[in-house]
Every structure is written in structure tokens, then in C-alpha cells.
Design a protein around this motif. Structure first.
Motif, short mmCIF file in Angstrom:
data_model
loop_
_atom_site.label_atom_id
_atom_site.label_comp_id
_atom_site.label_asym_id
_atom_site.label_seq_id
_atom_site.Cartn_x
_atom_site.Cartn_y
_atom_site.Cartn_z
N SER A 84 0.84 -1.21 0.00
CA SER A 84 0.00 0.00 0.00
C SER A 84 0.87 1.26 0.00
N LEU A 85 1.83 1.26 -0.89
CA LEU A 85 2.78 2.38 -0.93
C LEU A 85 2.10 3.68 -1.30
N LYS A 86 2.63 4.76 -0.71
CA LYS A 86 2.11 6.10 -0.92
C LYS A 86 3.22 6.99 -1.49
N PRO A 87 2.86 8.05 -2.19
CA PRO A 87 3.91 8.96 -2.70
C PRO A 87 4.84 9.46 -1.60
N GLU A 88 4.32 9.64 -0.41
CA GLU A 88 5.16 10.13 0.68
C GLU A 88 6.16 9.09 1.19
N ASP A 89 6.08 7.87 0.69
CA ASP A 89 7.09 6.85 1.01
C ASP A 89 8.32 6.99 0.13
N THR A 90 8.27 7.88 -0.85
CA THR A 90 9.41 8.08 -1.75
C THR A 90 10.62 8.56 -0.98
N ALA A 91 11.73 7.84 -1.11
CA ALA A 91 12.96 8.16 -0.38
C ALA A 91 14.04 7.17 -0.78
N VAL A 92 15.25 7.46 -0.33
CA VAL A 92 16.31 6.45 -0.37
C VAL A 92 16.20 5.65 0.93
N TYR A 93 16.14 4.35 0.79
CA TYR A 93 16.00 3.46 1.94
C TYR A 93 17.36 2.82 2.26
N TYR A 94 17.71 2.89 3.53
CA TYR A 94 18.98 2.35 4.01
C TYR A 94 18.73 1.25 5.03
N CYS A 95 19.52 0.19 4.95
CA CYS A 95 19.50 -0.76 6.05
C CYS A 95 20.73 -0.54 6.91
N ALA A 96 20.61 -0.94 8.16
CA ALA A 96 21.67 -0.72 9.12
C ALA A 96 21.73 -1.89 10.10
N ALA A 97 22.91 -2.13 10.64
CA ALA A 97 23.12 -3.20 11.61
C ALA A 97 23.79 -2.63 12.86
N GLY A 98 23.35 -3.10 14.00
CA GLY A 98 23.94 -2.64 15.24
C GLY A 98 23.65 -3.58 16.39
N ILE A 99 24.45 -3.46 17.42
CA ILE A 99 24.22 -4.24 18.64
C ILE A 99 23.31 -3.40 19.53
N ASN A 100 22.03 -3.62 19.41
CA ASN A 100 21.05 -2.89 20.22
C ASN A 100 19.80 -3.74 20.29
N SER A 101 18.76 -3.22 20.86
CA SER A 101 17.54 -4.01 21.04
C SER A 101 16.47 -3.62 20.04
N GLY A 102 16.91 -3.30 18.81
CA GLY A 102 15.95 -2.85 17.82
C GLY A 102 15.64 -1.38 17.97
N SER A 103 16.70 -0.59 18.00
CA SER A 103 16.57 0.83 18.31
C SER A 103 15.99 1.64 17.16
N LEU A 104 15.29 2.73 17.52
CA LEU A 104 14.80 3.69 16.55
C LEU A 104 15.87 4.74 16.23
N ASN A 105 16.91 4.76 17.02
CA ASN A 105 17.94 5.81 16.93
C ASN A 105 19.02 5.39 15.95
N PRO A 106 19.23 6.14 14.88
CA PRO A 106 20.26 5.75 13.91
C PRO A 106 21.66 5.73 14.52
N ASP A 107 21.89 6.48 15.58
CA ASP A 107 23.21 6.50 16.21
C ASP A 107 23.55 5.17 16.88
N ARG A 108 22.55 4.32 17.07
CA ARG A 108 22.78 3.01 17.70
C ARG A 108 23.17 1.94 16.68
N TYR A 109 23.33 2.34 15.44
CA TYR A 109 23.70 1.40 14.38
C TYR A 109 25.11 1.73 13.89
N ASP A 110 25.90 0.69 13.73
CA ASP A 110 27.31 0.87 13.39
C ASP A 110 27.60 0.71 11.90
N TYR A 111 26.76 -0.03 11.22
CA TYR A 111 27.03 -0.36 9.82
C TYR A 111 25.83 0.01 8.98
N TRP A 112 26.12 0.55 7.79
CA TRP A 112 25.07 1.04 6.91
C TRP A 112 25.33 0.59 5.48
#
Length: 122
Positions: A84-112
Motif C-alpha cells: 500500500s505504498l504512498k507517494p510520501e514513502d518516496t525516499a532512499v532506503y537504508y538498512c543498518a546493523a547494530g548491537i542494540n535491542s531494535g533501536s529507533l535511533n540511527p546512532d545506535r547502528y554501526d554499519y550502513w
């Protein structure tokens, strides 16, 4: 050192679906929480979804009920199913990996990853 490679982006009409993949190498994939973030032109990078090593998932309110994050530890790959994609979903999407508990904070991810473009036309 963990390397992440995203794929699956593209151009889709509003209401359509895409599945993004994030292939990991160089580390113990199962030990990491995986997150998806996105950035539209002129905007800051924002949280989309995360999945912890224990498969606990978290979503941004804007995608809840439409997007699903998952992981396949045997394939060292994380996924983001986007429906159900919307025009406002338009963006560059990045995945990231980190040792955390599923954080919302990008600073908690070490690899992109390098990002994959998702464009939703109206």
C-alpha cells in the motif's frame, strides 16, 4: 566489519508493493539488530522499522500496518516488505546493523548500506 548491500528498490505506482532486501557479510548476522531508515530530499534520515536479534519488531507510526520487517539468519538477509505504498514513502532506503535491542535511533547502528531508491508515483 559488516558490509550491507540493499536491493529491491524501484518505481511503483501508489498502492503497489515492493520488497527490499539487505544482504550482510563479514560479521555474525544473527547477533545484530537490523534497521531500515529512509531519507527524502531535504529531509533528515528517519526510522522506518527494526528487528532485534530476538525478532522483536518496531515500526514508525507512518508505516505501521503497511510495512513488515523480517530476517533470515540462514541467508544473512533482512527484508522490508512494503505494501500500500504512498507517494510520501518516496525516499532512499537504508538498512543498518547494530548491537542494540531494535533501536529507533540511527546512532545506535554501526554499519550502513549504500541505500536503494524507492519512488512511488501518484
Amino acid at each position: 566489519q559488516v558490509q550491507l548491500v540493499e536491493s529491491g528498490g524501484g518505481l511503483v505506482q501508489a498502492g503497489g508493493s515492493l520488497r527490499l532486501s539487505c544482504a550482510a557479510s563479514g560479521g555474525t548476522f544473527s547477533a545484530y539488530s537490523m534497521g531500515w531508515f529512509r531519507q527524502a530530499p531535504g529531509d533528515e534520515r528517519e526510522f522506518v522499522a527494526a528487528i532485534s536479534r530476538y525478532r522483536i519488531t518496531r515500526y514508525a507510526d507512518s508505516v505501521k500496518g503497511r510495512f513488515t520487517i523480517s530476517r533470515d539468519n540462514a541467508k544473512n538477509t533482512a527484508y522490508l516488505q512494503m505494501n500500500s505504498l504512498k507517494p510520501e514513502d518516496t525516499a532512499v532506503y537504508y538498512c543498518a546493523a547494530g548491537i542494540n535491542s531494535g533501536s529507533l535511533n540511527p546512532d545506535r547502528y554501526d554499519y550502513w548500506g549504500q541505500g536503494t531508491q524507492v519512488t512511488v508515483s501518484s
